[in-house]
Design an enzyme around this catalytic site. Structure first.
Site, mmCIF file in Angstrom:
data_model
loop_
_atom_site.group_PDB
_atom_site.id
_atom_site.type_symbol
_atom_site.label_atom_id
_atom_site.label_comp_id
_atom_site.label_asym_id
_atom_site.label_seq_id
_atom_site.Cartn_x
_atom_site.Cartn_y
_atom_site.Cartn_z
ATOM 1 N N LYS A 88 -8.528 -21.227 74.136
ATOM 2 C CA LYS A 88 -7.355 -19.571 73.797
ATOM 3 C C LYS A 88 -6.007 -20.175 74.508
ATOM 4 C CE LYS A 88 -10.586 -17.602 75.507
ATOM 5 N NZ LYS A 88 -11.410 -16.225 76.328
ATOM 6 N N THR A 143 -3.417 -5.580 74.565
ATOM 7 C CA THR A 143 -4.144 -6.978 74.444
ATOM 8 C C THR A 143 -5.288 -7.115 75.297
ATOM 9 O OG1 THR A 143 -2.610 -7.696 76.091
ATOM 10 C CG2 THR A 143 -2.107 -8.261 73.807
ATOM 11 N N GLY A 198 -9.161 -6.415 76.885
ATOM 12 C CA GLY A 198 -9.877 -7.534 76.059
ATOM 13 C C GLY A 198 -9.898 -8.425 74.542
ATOM 14 N N THR A 199 -8.785 -8.711 74.661
ATOM 15 C CA THR A 199 -8.981 -9.701 73.794
ATOM 16 C C THR A 199 -9.527 -10.927 73.743
ATOM 17 O OG1 THR A 199 -6.492 -11.224 74.884
ATOM 18 C CG2 THR A 199 -6.453 -9.919 72.803
ATOM 19 N N GLY A 200 -9.832 -11.895 74.592
ATOM 20 C CA GLY A 200 -10.829 -13.341 74.614
ATOM 21 C C GLY A 200 -12.327 -12.530 74.649
ATOM 22 N N CYS A 201 -12.614 -11.456 75.375
ATOM 23 C CA CYS A 201 -14.168 -11.167 74.698
ATOM 24 C C CYS A 201 -14.137 -10.930 73.638
ATOM 25 C CB CYS A 201 -14.552 -9.569 75.372
ATOM 26 S SG CYS A 201 -13.952 -9.474 77.127
#
Ligand SMILES: Nc1ncnc2c1ncn2[C@@H]1O[C@H](COP(=O)(O)OP(=O)(O)O)[C@@H](O)[C@H]1O
Ligand SMILES: Cc1ncc(COP(=O)(O)OP(=O)(O)O)c(N)n1
Length: 262
Positions: A174, A206, A208-211
């Site tokens: 990412k 932003t 929680g973008t990764g989850c």
């Protein structure tokens, strides 16, 4: 046909990351979501106020309950917190013969709170990487896992190759922590690199973008999409979710899990 996905991760009381983000994303992509909670966090848009890991037995029981009755089509792991939980989760993935496994190597929340014990990194490398059909590190997580400094796109590619050599089938790095106005998410399939570029949206919301991004990949894999199709939808999902944030909470707010429509 009903497609099903299991998330094995931590609970975020604030609802923007962790189990909550995963289940909302699965639901929005029309995949039936199931969960095994590894740790409960007291968390909101201002940060993490507490971390309470569950016992290994409690995690094992949840995974087995889902496995014996509901057989997931894809599995995602997020916050695993400790060496003991990592070993258990790896053992269960093997026992149940799960193949479409997305490992999001969650280490630190955006505010800086540790979600993985430092001494558990080795266990993540040793036990989870070889089981990862897809690994979705952000740039700092890729640095820790490969023990290299990543500043340029070339170094990202070098790190992705290293992670592939460590047993990962598909590496999806990412690009949120990269420099500049353009975000580049990278896929390495062992032979070629694929890039998804987008404009960096200027927002502090932003959380929680990764989850969310990794959960969208998982949902698509549960529907038997290819990795290329899965990343494509996940990228559009997260772009819409960040573009149309809900403006809630007084800190780093969550993304909008109902913004994207397939
Ligand atoms: N400001 C932003 N605008 C648009 N997309 C973003 C933004 N920040 C992150 N993303 C996207 O969200 C996903 C997760 O990114 P990243 O921040 O690298 O992961 P993490 O949340 O795990 O630290 C990636 O697809 C990335 O491109
Ligand atoms: C319970 C829990 N799991 C994972 C995270 C990290 O989520 P991420 O998507 O990387 O978002 P940020 O926290 O970095 O905004 C979390 N916070 N809580």
């Amino acid at each position: 046909m009903t497609h099903k996905a299991l998330t094995i991760a931590g609970s975020d009381s604030g609802g923007g990351a962790g189990i909550q983000a995963d289940l909302k994303t699965f639901h929005q992509l029309r995949v039936f979501g199931m969960s095994a909670i590894t740790a409960v966090t007291a968390q909101n848009t201002l940060g993490v106020q507490g971390v309470y890991p569950l016992s290994v037995e409690a995690v094992e029981r949840q995974i087995d309950s889902v496995a014996v009755d509901l057989s997931p089509d894809a599995v995602k792991t997020g916050m695993l917190f400790s060496e003991e939980i990592i070993e258990l989760v790896a053992c269960k993935i093997k026992q149940h013969g799960w193949i479409r496994v997305v490992v999001d190597p969650v280490m630190i929340a955006k505010g800086g709170a540790p979600l993985l014990k430092q001494e558990a990194v080795k266990a993540l490398q040793r036990h989870m990487l070889p089981l990862a059909y897809v690994l979705t590190p952000n740039i700092p997580e890729a640095e820790v896992l490969t023990n290299m400094r990543i500043e340029t796109l070339e170094q990202r590619k070098e790190a992705a190759k290293k992670l592939h050599d460590m047993g990962v089938r598909y590496v999806v790095m990412k690009g949120g922590h990269g420099e500049g106005d353009e975000l580049v998410d990278l896929l390495y399939d062992g032979e070629q690199f694929y890039e998804w570029k987008s404009k960096r949206i200027d927002t502090k919301h932003t959380h929680g973008t990764g989850c969310t991004f990794a959960a969208a990949i998982t949902a698509q894999l549960a529907k038997e999409k290819t990795i290329y199709e899965a990343v494509d939808v996940a990228k559009r999902f997260i772009q819409a979710a960040v573009e149309q944030t809900l403006q809630i909470g007084s800190g780093h707010g969550p993304t909008n899990h109902w913004a994207f429509h397939e």
